[in-house]
Design an enzyme around this catalytic site. Structure first.
Site, PDB file in Angstrom:
ATOM      1  N   VAL A  76      39.132  41.906  40.402  1.00  0.00           N
ATOM      2  CA  VAL A  76      39.198  43.335  40.096  1.00  0.00           C
ATOM      3  C   VAL A  76      38.213  43.640  38.973  1.00  0.00           C
ATOM      4  O   VAL A  76      38.152  42.917  37.980  1.00  0.00           O
ATOM      5  CB  VAL A  76      40.631  43.735  39.655  1.00  0.00           C
ATOM      6  CG1 VAL A  76      40.668  45.180  39.189  1.00  0.00           C
ATOM      7  CG2 VAL A  76      41.624  43.534  40.795  1.00  0.00           C
ATOM      8  N   ALA A 121      37.121  42.753  33.746  1.00  0.00           N
ATOM      9  CA  ALA A 121      37.421  42.276  35.101  1.00  0.00           C
ATOM     10  C   ALA A 121      38.488  41.199  35.011  1.00  0.00           C
ATOM     11  O   ALA A 121      38.827  40.743  33.915  1.00  0.00           O
ATOM     12  CB  ALA A 121      36.162  41.714  35.757  1.00  0.00           C
ATOM     13  N   LYS A 122      39.023  40.801  36.108  1.00  0.00           N
ATOM     14  CA  LYS A 122      39.952  39.670  36.150  1.00  0.00           C
ATOM     15  C   LYS A 122      40.035  39.186  37.587  1.00  0.00           C
ATOM     16  O   LYS A 122      39.816  39.958  38.525  1.00  0.00           O
ATOM     17  CB  LYS A 122      41.348  40.091  35.679  1.00  0.00           C
ATOM     18  CG  LYS A 122      42.162  38.956  35.123  1.00  0.00           C
ATOM     19  CD  LYS A 122      41.747  38.653  33.702  1.00  0.00           C
ATOM     20  CE  LYS A 122      42.510  37.502  33.119  1.00  0.00           C
ATOM     21  NZ  LYS A 122      42.187  37.345  31.685  1.00  0.00           N
ATOM     22  N   GLY A 123      40.382  37.907  37.743  1.00  0.00           N
ATOM     23  CA  GLY A 123      40.548  37.369  39.087  1.00  0.00           C
ATOM     24  C   GLY A 123      41.760  36.469  39.141  1.00  0.00           C
ATOM     25  O   GLY A 123      42.298  36.077  38.090  1.00  0.00           O
TER      26      GLY A 123
END
Ligand code: NAD
Length: 432
Positions: A76, A121-123
């Site tokens: 994201v 962001a992050k995953g």
């Protein structure tokens, strides 16, 4: 903001795709601060949801050759206004889109707060990392990287380690990406091994950066660092280096916990011995010379400083009143619920919020990215010196806002981060 503008809400009040406790907390925090600073309603509505969210499912082979599992993965990007986006990748058994979206939003405020040229962001991959062999983890990482390969890149979005991932996972991502673009591209991830262009001192950065704020935080509540009693929830990357740095500073680390439970010694634990024990045995369990305590008991331990450094949502209205610490340094992302925050404010507990306290990780990641792009590497003393300077400046700026606007540190940190992002958005305008 009028109801009609809250497009993130479904008619039943849920947050639709992003529905999760952590996303609710993150949006709730943002809404509260947006109203407090009278944020332009257009910007408020725009920043409540991430700009891009990718959900993938993919197969990976178990060690038993014919067994193939399907995993869910996410990446994201909350904001891409100020530069590429940046944020960790977590492997965890219950990670979901909402959690990743919430963490991406927190990354935006965090990067803006410390002045880094990134959006958040992050995953994540929904998998229990402890249930994977090394070979399985490698296959899973490489396939996940392939699924998100067009989404990431040194100029687009730069992953880093988070819960359940480490230097080795970053090395596999870098290798997979580099193989596909046809040349080595170290700057695609940070938190890599130094042999691949990783930064020295990145591994320790989050814990060290957090503890660099301990003297000012203790000073603020009139507490002596020497002999202060510290409890740390979570003993992975952040928790172990935070505990080590705190003990080297002269505090007494009395309690630690990990996913399996906690240990306690009122006279102080020998952190170097605990790190060696966990290196050999993976968990704290069985460490000699300490009492066994349950995970939840750690929060109620008699201590002056509490460092949550594991999962989110652990400090709640149920346990907030039991907490004896006068200072909470948030190593984990989102460890405190909004209800617990109110209780801490009432009990005069000084909370240094996640987006400030754990910003050392992304700050040294930023240094790593800059060094990779320039192919010019800095010394450890330059890295640690610049990290301390950035952390201490951010702390003073947030404390000033907290005093001048008469708000708690979390609100002050969010005010600073949100103002910087909204200034950038207004300056760019809307395309077309
Ligand atoms: P990690 O995987 O290295 O360690 C996590 C630790 O938490 C392990 O000791 C694990 O056993 C423990 N744990 C897991 N579930 C638990 C539970 N329910 N109760 C108690 N302990 C539990 O992860 P990490 O990189 O140290 O990240 C920890 C937290 O810090 C996360 O919230 C992460 O988002 C945040 N954070 C990490 C970094 C970084 O640089 N790694 C930077 C900023 C924030």
């Amino acid at each position: 903001m009028t109801e009609g503008r809250l497009m993130t809400l479904a008619s039943d009040g849920s947050l639709m795709e992003m529905e999760s406790d952590l996303f609710r907390e993150a949006v709730g925090q943002f809404d509260r601060v947006a109203e407090l600073i009278d944020l332009d309603p257009n910007l408020h509505a725009r920043l409540r949801t991430p700009q891009r969210a990718l959900v993938v499912t993919f197969p990976f082979r178990r060690d038993t050759y014919h067994e193939v599992d399907t995993a869910f993965g996410y990446r994201v990007q909350h904001v891409t206004t100020m530069g590429p986006s940046k944020g960790g990748i977590r492997f965890a058994a219950n990670v979901n889109l909402g959690e990743v979206a919430a963490l991406a939003m927190l990354m935006t405020w965090k990067c803006a707060l410390v002045g880094l040229p990134f959006g958040g962001a992050k995953g994540g991959v929904r998998v229990d990392p402890l249930a994977l062999s090394r070979a399985e983890k490698q296959r899973l990482t490489r396939r996940y990287t392939m699924e998100i390969i067009n989404f990431i890149g040194p100029d687009k979005d730069i992953p880093a380690p988070d819960m359940g991932t480490d230097e080795q996972v970053m090395a596999w991502i870098m290798d997979t990406y580099s193989t596909h673009v046809g040349h080595a591209e170290p700057a695609v991830v940070t938190g890599k091994p130094p042999a691949l262009g990783g930064s020295i001192a990145r591994r320790e950065a989050t814990g060290r950066g957090l503890v660099s704020l301990l003297p000012s935080s203790a000073g603020h509540v009139g507490l002596d660092v020497e002999g202060a009693r510290v409890a740390v929830n979570g003993f992975g990357n952040v928790g172990s280096f935070a505990a080590l740095a705190a003990s080297q500073m002269g505090t007494n680390v009395v309690a630690l916990s990990d996913v399996k439970g906690g240990i306690y010694n009122g006279n102080g634990l020998d952190i170097e011995a605990v790190i060696k024990w966990v290196g050999d045995n993976q968990f704290l369990e069985g460490f000699p010379g300490a009492e066994v305590i349950a995970n939840e008991e750690l929060f109620a331990v008699d201590c002056d400083i509490l460092i949550p450094a594991a999962v989110g949502g652990v400090l709640t209205k149920e346990n907030a009143d039991d907490i004896k610490a006068k200072v909470i340094l948030e190593g984990a992302n989102g460890p405190t619920t909004g209800e617990a925050d109110k209780i801490f404010a009432g009990n005069n507990v000084f909370v240094v919020p996640d987006i400030l306290a754990n910003a050392g990780g992304v700050t040294v990641s930023y240094f790593e990215w800059v060094q990779d792009l320039q192919n010019y590497f800095w010394s450890e003393s330059e890295i640690v010196g610049r990290l301390r300077e950035i952390m201490s400046r951010a702390f003073s700026e947030v404390l000033d806002i907290s005093v001048s606007e008469n708000v708690d540190m979390r609100t002050a940190a969010l005010i600073k981060g949100i103002r910087r992002v909204t200034a950038a958005k207004l300056a760019r305008g809307i395309y077309p």
